[in-house]
Structures are given as structure tokens and as C-alpha cells.
Design an enzyme around this catalytic site. Structure first.
Site, PDB file in Angstrom:
ATOM      1  CG  ASP A  20      -2.228   0.567   1.056  1.00 56.71           C
ATOM      2  OD1 ASP A  20      -2.296   1.687   0.532  1.00 56.71           O
ATOM      3  OD2 ASP A  20      -3.217  -0.076   1.442  1.00 56.71           O
ATOM      4  CG  HIS A  22      -8.969  -0.791   4.511  1.00 59.42           C
ATOM      5  ND1 HIS A  22      -8.717  -0.842   3.152  1.00 59.42           N
ATOM      6  CD2 HIS A  22      -8.490   0.408   4.922  1.00 59.42           C
ATOM      7  CE1 HIS A  22      -8.104   0.262   2.772  1.00 59.42           C
ATOM      8  NE2 HIS A  22      -7.954   1.044   3.834  1.00 59.42           N
ATOM      9  CG  ASP A  23     -11.148   2.839   3.685  1.00 51.05           C
ATOM     10  OD1 ASP A  23     -10.627   2.738   4.816  1.00 51.05           O
ATOM     11  OD2 ASP A  23     -10.530   3.221   2.684  1.00 51.05           O
ATOM     12  CG  ASP A  57      -4.184   6.017   1.059  1.00 55.50           C
ATOM     13  OD1 ASP A  57      -5.105   5.246   1.361  1.00 55.50           O
ATOM     14  OD2 ASP A  57      -4.018   7.138   1.586  1.00 55.50           O
ATOM     15  CD  GLU A 114      -8.562   5.514  -1.396  1.00 56.22           C
ATOM     16  OE1 GLU A 114      -9.454   5.275  -0.595  1.00 56.22           O
ATOM     17  OE2 GLU A 114      -7.562   6.215  -1.100  1.00 56.22           O
TER      18      GLU A 114
HETATM   19  C1  NOJ Z   1      -7.817   5.713   2.127  1.00 57.80           C
HETATM   20  C2  NOJ Z   1      -7.525   4.517   2.977  1.00 57.80           C
HETATM   21  O1  NOJ Z   1      -8.092   3.382   2.373  1.00 57.80           O
HETATM   22  C3  NOJ Z   1      -8.092   4.819   4.334  1.00 57.80           C
HETATM   23  O2  NOJ Z   1      -8.117   3.697   5.167  1.00 57.80           O
HETATM   24  C4  NOJ Z   1      -7.291   5.947   4.928  1.00 57.80           C
HETATM   25  O3  NOJ Z   1      -7.881   6.331   6.144  1.00 57.80           O
HETATM   26  C5  NOJ Z   1      -7.250   7.165   4.003  1.00 57.80           C
HETATM   27  N1  NOJ Z   1      -7.069   6.828   2.634  1.00 57.80           N
HETATM   28  C6  NOJ Z   1      -6.145   8.087   4.414  1.00 57.80           C
HETATM   29  O4  NOJ Z   1      -4.907   7.496   4.168  1.00 57.80           O
END
Ligand code: NOJ
Ligand code: CA
Length: 557
Positions: free
Chosen positions: A99, A333-334, A201, A258
Site C-alpha cells: 500500500d 477496509h473502509d 492511497d 484509489e
Molecule cells: C484511504 C484509505 O483506504 C483509508 O483507510 C485511509 O484512512 C485514508 N485513505 C487516508 O490514508
């Protein structure tokens, strides 16, 4: 170096290491735990693992706040453990991606500490500092996790630093070429180690509008979302282009961005044949249930299966027009667990429905990503107190919800539905006290429902969600169908509103996917070919019709 799209064939599994497998019984998942479970992962037919951050971190945002990019956090193990993991994955023909979090670091990173300690340090310009004449914050931008994007610098009255996310996650200043070079060196150091690439990210946040002006507020707090001035802003393309050329391109590495908010017109630049990334995630339908992805306390959105279907197919169309490739996801995970999110009636959140959702997304053009626990049909938890939550954004959103006038009960209900902790409860390996995750109380409470929803039980049941995922993996890899699943054209079928139906077509083959996303029987035209996969034991066909049972998914080819 050739830039073949070698990664089109991959099936990726996302490991959230903290919640995957604990081996030293401190209640926290670790790298040795990932190694222990590699043979299990192999049975899913996966070819690549995306490891969520394992770098040194104070864990304010569970590893997305990195204090040393080139060290493993002791909670997860050592660099020797990491090297062992890399070796063990290779042995099994599995690739490993890391990541990459380079929009921000932790406030505990030495760069930031030195920037605070000495104005004249070169690291001062690695971050974004602003001094205001009136001593007030520089503008009214709201951070993604709530509150201002500006935090006062201790002992420097009137000076603030900028953060898109939590105050403990100061943004890096991508305008500074020295910073950019330091980031590239770090990326290449990992690529030299032999990782296959990166999930990247928050990548559309690198560029901020340099006028730093306030905008009309979009909330009662007088603030405006940072997204308007710090996401997909003009000039981002220069950073992304340079990043790719200085790093990934040289290694023919796979990259998955992302990349929230990329307009369709920009997709060719992002994921076209010479795009910044190999793919970006298709998040189009992941937030279909809420009005605002980051500020979900603002309430739920009304949606239907028809809307879901429309969203999926229009996203696919845009990707195709861009000549691009996509990463298909149901969870990460979000996000809440998909079964709890997309199946509105809790009585229908069954293994049957989990399999239907799986068949729906897995065979779309693109690379399927499976998030840990999705393959056994894990669901959201129910918590009765805010104290039971860990996630920084959940806790902030809860506070903001109360300030906005919600009753604690209402706020808790929204939190239970939407908290990122839903996906972060420990992996359910078996039905013992700590779910086979650990022999001690885990860092985050287990989910409330482990009965039947665990790997050990599902191993024994040929009709389990787990075994369905295994069958999907085999089918996608089956030489007879493989090239149609990878490169076949997508054709949406005319079917009842609550059925998702599509075909994948190559010159010599047509594969039909039909998924009933309701608890009622649905009738569709009988597809040609024979049954390749069915999530029911039976199939009801008559001469011209196929009768789909509740949550039945069938694939013909
Ligand atoms: C996206 C990540 O998937 C998330 O878990 C994180 O809190 C934010 N970006 C900030 O890095
Ligand atoms: Ca551990």
C-alpha cells in the site's frame, strides 16, 4: 521495458494484516499470520495479495499514518518477516503488492518532526505550513475525517499545517521537487525488493489549489469539504505522470489507484493504454447507500437494484471508452460488509445472497479484488456504545453527528451501518472464543455472528460461500473460458429490474451471468450453453425460460 498488461489475469486478495491472523497472541494480526494462511489463500485461486500498510506507524489511522516508510511496525513483525513473506508468496506463485501512502505521513515521521523543530530545515518544505496575519486558520476547508484541514503548530502562534485527513496525518508538499525525489527513492527501494506493485492511497489529493481561498460553506460548521479544492485539481496530471515515469514504469509494476472523483473525461489519462496507473478501483456503487461518502452522518440514500445495475454498467462503459482497465470490488477496509449494505432486509442477508453478490461482480471486465472475510460472507457488527469503536473517522463522524443535532441512538445506528470498523473485525477462522484469530482478546472485538460464518465450518460445507468463491476462482482460471473472462466484450442483457444480467463475448464464445437480487422468483430468457456455475442445488428451466429462485445466480457458457 515492455508495458504489457500482464496484470489483467490477476485475482487479488486484500489482507488487512491487523485483523487477519495473530501468531504471537498479543491480539494483533501479524506478518507471520499472513505466512501461516498462504496455503488457505491459494485455495481461493488468488494470484496476488494486496497488503494494507505494515510500515512503522503510531496507528492513529491504523497504518495509513506512516512514521517510517522503510521499516515494518513491530506490532506486525520485522523486516525479516516481511522478506520471508515475500519469499513464501513467490514460492506459491502469488505476487505481493504493498500500500503506497504518499499524500501524507504521520506527524511522527522524522521529516515532520524536523520540519517542526527547525524552520530552516529542508524538511520544512516537505509539508504545507501557512502563517496568517490575523492568527486565524488560513481558510475554511474541512478535512475528510471532520474539522478544519489546519492544525496550529505548537509554539508558533498564527502558524498552521495542512492535513486532508486527521491532524496526525500532515500532507506532503508535492510542489517540492526534493520531496518528490525522496518519495521516488523509497518506492523504488521496495520495487527492488521484488514486490509486484502498489495499491495507491488517496492519490487524487496530491495537488491542492494554491490560492488557498475559502469557499461558501457546505455545512453548519461553516466549513467546505476539502474535496472541492484538494481533489482532482488542475496540475495533478504532472505529478502523476512524473511519479509513474520515475518509478512504476521502469519496473513494469502493477498499480491500482484509489482515485475518488476522477471525471469520465480524464479516465484515459488515468487508466488508458499509457495511463498513470494500471487500473483504478471502480467505487461507483460502493457508496450507493449514502448521501455523502465521508460525511455519512448526513443520512442514507434511497436506491434500488435498478439503480445499482445502472451504476455498474455505466461505470463499465466509461472504463471501456477510456481504453482502460478496472479493479472490481465489493468490499475493502473502509467499507461496511457488502451483505449488510446491499441486502436491505436483514433476514435476506444469507450465504445465498453473499454468493449472488459475488457472482455479480466477479465476472465483470476487470480484476476482481476480494477483501478478507468477504469470501465467507462476514457481516456488519452491532455495537451499543461509541467506546466499542476504534476507527478515527467513525469517532469523528459520531461527534460531528451529535453536534449536527442527532440523538446518540440515531448516530450509533448510522455508525453501526457505516463504520469502517465493520470490515476490521478479526477474521473468523473458526467458532472458538477468539475466532481462531488469536488466543487472547483481539484489538477490536469480533463480529457478533460467527455461527456458521467461519472458515472451519465452511470448509465442511460444499455449498458454503467459501466453496463458492473457490469455484468462481477455478472457473475464471479455466483455460476453456479464461480469455473470454479477461478480454470478452461486456453486453448488458434486458432482464427484469431486479436481476443483473450480462454476457461476456469473444469471437467464439458467449458466457452469460444472471443474478437474481431479490427474495422473489424472477423469469428470464433461457441462455444458450450449459451451466458453468449455480449457487443453488437446482435449476428450473423450461423450453424458453429460466426461472431464477430468490438470490439465485447462474452462469452459462
Ligand atoms: C484511504 C484509505 O483506504 C483509508 O483507510 C485511509 O484512512 C485514508 N485513505 C487516508 O490514508
Ligand atoms: Ca500478533
Amino acid at each position: 521495458m515492455a508495458t504489457t498488461r500482464w496484470w489483467k489475469d490477476e485475482i487479488v486478495y486484500q489482507v488487512y494484516p491487523r485483523s487477519f491472523q495473530d501468531t504471537n497472541n498479543d491480539g494483533i494480526g501479524d506478518l507471520q499470520g499472513v505466512i501461516r494462511r498462504l496455503d488457505y489463500l491459494k485455495t481461493l485461486g488468488i494470484t496476488m495479495i494486496w497488503l494494507s500498510p505494515v510500515y512503522r506507524s503510531p496507528m492513529v489511522d491504523m497504518g495509513y499514518d506512516i512514521s517510517d516508510y522503510q521499516a515494518i511496525d513491530p506490532q506486525f513483525g520485522t523486516m525479516a518477516d516481511f522478506d520471508e513473506l515475500l519469499k513464501e508468496t513467490k514460492k506459491r506463485g502469488i505476487k505481493l503488492i504493498m500500500d503506497l501512502v504518499v499524500n501524507h505521513t504521520s506527524d511522527q515521521h522524522t521529516w515532520f518532526k524536523q520540519a517542526l523543530a527547525d524552520h530552516n530545515s529542508p524538511y520544512r518544505n516537505y509539508y504545507i505550513f501557512k502563517k496568517t496575519i490575523d492568527g486565524q486558520v488560513p481558510n475554511n476547508w474541512r478535512s475528510i475525517f471532520g474539522g478544519s484541514t489546519w492544525t496550529a503548530v505548537p509554539n508558533e502562534p498564527g502558524t498552521y499545517y495542512f492535513h486532508t485527513f486527521a491532524p496526525q496525518q500532515p500532507d506532503l508538499n508535492w510542489e517540492n521537487p526534493q520531496l518528490r525525489q525522496a518519495v521516488y527513492r523509497m518506492i523504488n527501494w521496495w520495487l527492488d525488493k521484488g514486490i509486484a506493485g502498489y495499491r495507491i492511497d488517496a492519490i487524487t489529493h496530491l495537488k491542492k489549489d494554491l490560492d488557498w481561498v475559502s469557499l461558501p460553506p457546505d455545512g453548519k460548521d461553516g466549513l467546505v469539504s476539502v474535496i472541492k479544492k484538494g481533489q482532482n485539481r488542475p496540475g495533478l496530471n504532472k505529478f502523476l505522470d512524473e511519479l509513474k515515469t520515475a518509478t512504476f514504469k521502469k519496473y513494469n509494476a502493477v498499480t491500482i489507484g484509489e482515485a475518488y472523483g476522477v471525471p469520465a473525461a480524464d479516465l484515459p489519462q488515468f487508466i488508458g493504454p499509457d495511463g498513470y496507473f494500471s487500473m483504478i478501483f471502480d467505487f461507483s456503487y460502493l457508496n450507493i447507500d449514502i448521501a455523502n461518502v465521508d460525511e455519512w452522518y448526513r443520512g442514507k440514500a434511497d436506491w434500488t437494484i435498478k439503480d445499482l445495475k445502472k451504476t455498474i454498467f455505466s461505470a463499465q462503459k466509461a472504463i471501456k471508452q477510456a481504453g482502460g482497465w478496472t479493479a472490481n470490488v465489493l468490499e475493502n477496509h473502509d467499507q461496511p460488509r457488502v451483505l449488510s449494505k446491499l441486502i436491505k432486509n436483514s433476514a435476506e442477508q444469507t450465504p445465498q445472497a453473499a454468493k449472488a453478490l459475488a457472482a455479480m461482480y466477479y465476472f465483470l471486465p476487470g480484476v476482481p479484488f476480494i477483501y478478507q472475510g468477504q469470501e465467507i460472507g462476514m457481516k456488519n457488527f452491532q455495537r451499543s456504545s461509541i467506546k466499542q469503536f476504534n476507527d478515527v473517522s467513525s469517532i469523528n463522524n459520531y461527534q460531528t453527528a451529535l453536534k449536527a443535532g442527532l440523538q446518540p441512538k440515531q448516530a450509533l445506528k448510522l455508525l453501526n451501518d457505516r463504520s469502517r470498523d465493520n470490515a476490521r473485525t478479526p477474521m473468523q477462522w473458526d467458532n472458538t472464543q477468539f475466532g481462531g484469530f488469536s488466543q487472547t482478546q483481539p484489538w477490536l472485538e469480533l463480529g457478533n455472528d460467527r455461527q456458521g460464518i467461519n472458515v472451519a465450518a465452511e470448509e465442511q460445507d460444499p455449498a458454503s460461500v467459501l466453496n463458492f468463491y473457490r469455484r468462481m476462482g477455478k472457473l475464471r482460471q479455466d483455460k476453456r473460458y479464461h480469455s473470454t473472462f479477461i478480454d470478452g466484450q461486456l453486453r448488458e442483457l434486458t432482464v427484469p429490474d431486479e436481476v443483473i444480467g450480462y454476457q461476456r463475448q469473444s469471437a467464439s464464445q458467449t458466457i452469460t451471468v444472471l443474478v437474481n437480487l431479490t427474495a422473489t422468483v424472477q423469469t428470464v430468457s433461457r441462455p444458450t450453453g450449459s451451466v458453468l456455475l449455480n449457487n443453488h442445488t437446482k435449476l428450473q428451466l423450461n423450453q424458453n425460460q429460466l426461472i431464477l429462485k430468490p438470490y439465485q445466480a447462474v452462469i452459462f457458457g
